[in-house]
Design an enzyme around this catalytic site. Structure first.
Site, mmCIF file in Angstrom:
data_model
loop_
_atom_site.group_PDB
_atom_site.id
_atom_site.type_symbol
_atom_site.label_atom_id
_atom_site.label_comp_id
_atom_site.label_asym_id
_atom_site.label_seq_id
_atom_site.Cartn_x
_atom_site.Cartn_y
_atom_site.Cartn_z
ATOM 1 N N LYS A 127 21.011 54.432 57.565
ATOM 2 C CA LYS A 127 22.122 55.216 57.012
ATOM 3 C C LYS A 127 22.394 56.411 57.937
ATOM 4 C CE LYS A 127 23.169 57.437 52.544
ATOM 5 N NZ LYS A 127 22.590 57.774 51.207
ATOM 6 N N SER A 202 25.579 55.971 47.727
ATOM 7 C CA SER A 202 26.084 56.432 48.994
ATOM 8 C C SER A 202 25.554 55.642 50.185
ATOM 9 C CB SER A 202 25.755 57.914 49.181
ATOM 10 O OG SER A 202 24.368 58.102 49.295
ATOM 11 N N GLY A 224 20.780 59.798 43.224
ATOM 12 C CA GLY A 224 21.413 59.499 41.938
ATOM 13 C C GLY A 224 21.847 58.036 41.877
ATOM 14 N N SER A 226 21.782 56.064 45.042
ATOM 15 C CA SER A 226 22.400 55.746 46.329
ATOM 16 C C SER A 226 21.735 54.634 47.132
ATOM 17 C CB SER A 226 22.512 57.015 47.185
ATOM 18 O OG SER A 226 23.507 57.864 46.666
#
Lengths: 548, 548
Positions: A127, A202, A224, A226
């Protein structure tokens, strides 16, 4: 330079990072591009086989000299190039650096006969929060474009020490605080199974990349949902380890320094076996000697073995809930949980209903925490380039709120601690009442299957687990089916939000969308929860090496 | 009611809690009262033997039926009553409740032949931050007098589960943020070895109580030296475990909810064997199932054994520093460190000089953290009764500062994390350079031997360890000697503060004052550091069962 021009330049640099011979000519494609690699002619049969393999298998074959890292890295670079062109999932693509590293590893192996570590030669997708020397980290913020890193994140260093090869950094939503993936640098990342569905967020770039098998192990972060949401939306396994298990030091982040609820790193994979390879390989590097937040807790084989013994004796005890009482999941998700439960029951294990304890309170509390600086940090990053805020994160981060003050924060800490400890009490009370140890809780990770764009509204299934700092592993279960998962007629909404979420369900639009559950255990129970997730996957027939 | 009257009433209730037959008639006493129990006639020979014993021995004898808990509890209640009258060290004394509990335990043992847990029948002394049902918790704040507790702190519950008996809660300084012990409720607690010396703080009541053997294991807390300083000043062993090892849930505290640097619980004892009894007994209750902040990390016997093997093969590698570069310790402390080093060297172990890494920066950083709410919480507690602030905590907590805001706090978190991780790097680099693993660092815990009242000025030796969240065990070494520890003439101060501290040294005033060192290890290395502390104590001849 205007922010639009900076973003445009970046976008063209990403496009140019793909060698001509890996480029897709025509983009007249189906909504579902999952079969594209096979039909494109860009990957050889061997490369298709490599990218369709498991990480466990690949490292074994490289360690025996049967495969080179250059071959494996080339295969994944090609497939990642396709993933980028088909789903718009990368912010950085650096095949040349990757192949140079792969070649060095091959030479090392050739000259010494030894691997450098347990991940020797394996490409790993990251990421775009991970700092990699010489590579930019923009995290989807226009203002951060041009940040070429001078040092690696700690996890990057340790993965290198373990033998990994890096080749790509994947896209994220602006701010990271959204479970879809869209930013003003490259736009939206879509789901390879259907471009009308979100890849999640995310770590959504990872979801699309690994889902398409442009990556075999992708590393995301989760504050949360992701890691777990992109895993769920792309039919992947994904773990949110408890805080302190894996290193996070020197990562880029938004709201950096916020410690009330910690973001954590974790892998997205096609199997628990590959997840375990990642976890054991990182822990073998003794990350607690590099990052002060990592607990000195090596891989606990005895914990995994304890679960395996229970599996062998049909002795698992699994709690479940299908609704958290705030937002009712869509029919495919309810069927997903039911499928897991009936499968466990048939295999002889014990299931029992778990009562979600004050999840509404927890969901509100964590939202307060996310907003504790009133969005100051995120808006500073956004405003310094002049780019606009994406609309989505209004759902999670409400920047209109003022910063809370120090004593309010301390009161929030006490609420969090009390809630966590009360939740542990629920476990103890249930164990007394059941007369046996609870091994895990199975529940939804989102109220929807892979969601349509801009429709992700409710984070509570994911975020309550973050507030508790529990270990959670997402298990892919099945796909939504318009013929089975029909819309509930005359549904009476629990709240306005529940009504909005329920109204979004459309059997046709969601037909074929991945459905997942999460398997949740108390804090720092990675070994146990992974073993349970693996068994659930095996029982479901999803513990597979190729899922294309 | 005026605050003076509330305090006076409380003080008289404490005095009245001592049965008449345990009261001291004449208070024409020497400065040193350490021999008073023997000469008082209040304790029988058996009671003197019991209170002069070890906890390990006492629980063994109670578990074999040789001793009753009533006998043991009576002995410690009597001696605690003397400690209170001689040193003014208690805020709560409840011998009746204690004896009722002891009797219940004796009856349980008589009827079942079994102990309820590893601490069956053992009296344990508690700092007045622990909540015990039916008992007040004032923590030395006048405003809190009259707070009768409805529930126990988690550690209290777990100690009860392990079989402990509670009988006393000891005094603390107003605010807890001071390493001496004085408040407006009962005034000052003094050192039983010399009433002109401080008992240390903030767990100073524990220091005096256990030092006088009115307690055998006392439980304190430490956010900047509060377990270690009283241990040092009373010739005791004391451990500051890393955060997350022992439960802190439901404790009273000042600045409750502040999580940047956590206060932690830990025992003050006369030996590492008793400390180990406490640690193993608490961990055996699985505290992580009750308090979400506790890491699921049972006692790691293999870690202790690894150190024992090194001891057997003369293979310890111990770093040391005598000065942190900010404040030079007094001559007795420098000699104390030297004594430990020469002892280790003679025993065949390896010592090497450790360079304190940016301790000045760390000391400033932790002071910023202590003051992050500008003293708001502490002053609220002080002002709500109208009592004045004690002068001492100006040294640590500077309430004139404004609250820092959320983003400043996050920046502070990042500084802390970076510092901690850089410190780990210092370990790694030193290990590479030495070619061997570093087992611990030996250094001062305070710049002074047991300090004269109101002269404790510098917290840095203690507080940097809190910022690092390292494990630290205090080992008593020797006593200051006016003939050996002469004043340094013509000392050139490193700073104004250093000059103040150095000027305080007076060989005659400090003659006989306890001198200690701390043994420091990386985070969560309790098993290892305790084993090293035990060996150092053994080599010094301080690993003794009676030290009166």
């Amino acid at each position: 330079m205007a922010w639009e021009d900076i973003a445009k330049d970046k976008k063209s640099r990403i496009a140019n990072s793909i060698p001509k011979e890996w480029r897709i000519e025509s983009l007249l494609l189906d909504d579902n591009v999952m079969g594209y690699a096979e039909s494109s002619g860009i990957l050889s049969d061997e490369e298709l086989a490599i990218t369709g393999s498991t990480a466990v298998d690949l490292v074994a074959r490289m360690a025996s000299g049967e495969l080179t890292s250059v071959a494996v890295t080339t295969a994944f670079c090609k497939r990642a190039a396709l993933a980028q062109q088909l789903t718009n999932c990368t912010l950085e693509f650096f095949p040349k650096l990757a192949l140079r590293r792969a070649q060095e590893l091959d030479e090392h192996f050739k000259s010494t006969g030894k691997v450098v570590g347990p991940l020797h030669g394996l490409p790993i997708s990251l990421k775009d929060q991970f700092r990699v020397k010489e590579i930019e980290t923009s995290m989807g913020y226009v203002a951060w474009i041009g940040n070429y890193e001078k040092e690696n994140s700690v996890l990057v260093d340790l993965l290198l020490q373990a033998g990994a090869v890096f080749y790509v950094k994947t896209s994220v939503p602006q701010s990271l605080m959204v479970c879809e993936t869209i930013n003003n640098v490259i736009g939206r990342t879509v789901n390879p199974r259907n471009k009308n569905w979100s890849c999640g967020g995310s770590s959504g770039g990872e979801g699309a990349m690994v889902g398409f098998r442009g990556g075999i192990i992708g590393v995301g972060t989760d504050i949360g949902g992701s890691i777990r949401v992109p895993s769920a939306f792309n039919f992947l396994y994904g773990i949110r380890p408890s805080h302190g298990r894996l290193p996070y030091a020197k990562m880029a982040n938004s709201m950096e320094g916020q410690e009330t609820v910690h973001s954590v790193c974790g892998p997205l994979t096609h199997s628990v076996a590959d997840m375990r390879l990642f976890m054991t390989s990182v822990l073998a590097q003794e990350p607690w000697k590099y990052d002060s937040k990592v607990i000195p807790l090596p891989w606990q084989q005895a914990e995994e073995d304890a679960i395996k013994a229970k599996i062998a004796s049909k002795g698992l005890t699994i709690g479940f809930y299908k609704s958290d009482g705030n937002v009712t999941p869509h029919p495919p998700i309810l069927r997903g949980v039911d499928t897991v439960l009936s499968t466990l029951k048939e295999a002889g294990h014990t299931i029992f209903p778990w009562t979600p304890y004050k999840h509404g309170h927890a969901h509100n509390l964590i939202n307060t925490i996310y907003a504790s600086d009133g969005g100051h940090d995120v808006f500073e990053a956004i405003n310094s380039s002049g780019e606009p805020a994406i609309p989505n994160f209004q759902d999670l981060l409400k920047p209109a709120l003022p910063k809370i003050d120090m004593n309010e924060l301390w009161a929030t800490h006490l609420k969090k601690w009390a809630y966590q400890s009360e939740y542990l009490e629920q476990f103890r009370l249930a164990e007394i009442s059941l007369g046996r140890e609870i091994d895990a809780i199975v529940c939804p990770i989102t109220p929807t299957a892979a969601v349509r764009h801009d429709r992700f509204k409710y984070y509570g299934y994911a975020s309550v687990v973050n507030l508790l700092d529990f270990t959670s592993v997402v298990v892919p279960v099945m796909f939504a089916d318009k013929n089975i998962d029909t819309k509930v007629e005359g549904y009476e909404a629990l709240s306005e939000l529940d009504g909005v979420v329920q109204a979004e369900y459309d059997p046709v639009a969601y037909d074929g969308a991945p459905v997942a559950v999460q398997v949740v255990g108390r804090r720092l129970t990675e070994e146990r929860i992974m073993a349970i997730a693996e068994e659930i996957g095996r029982l479901l027939g999803n513990d597979i090496t190729t899922q294309i």
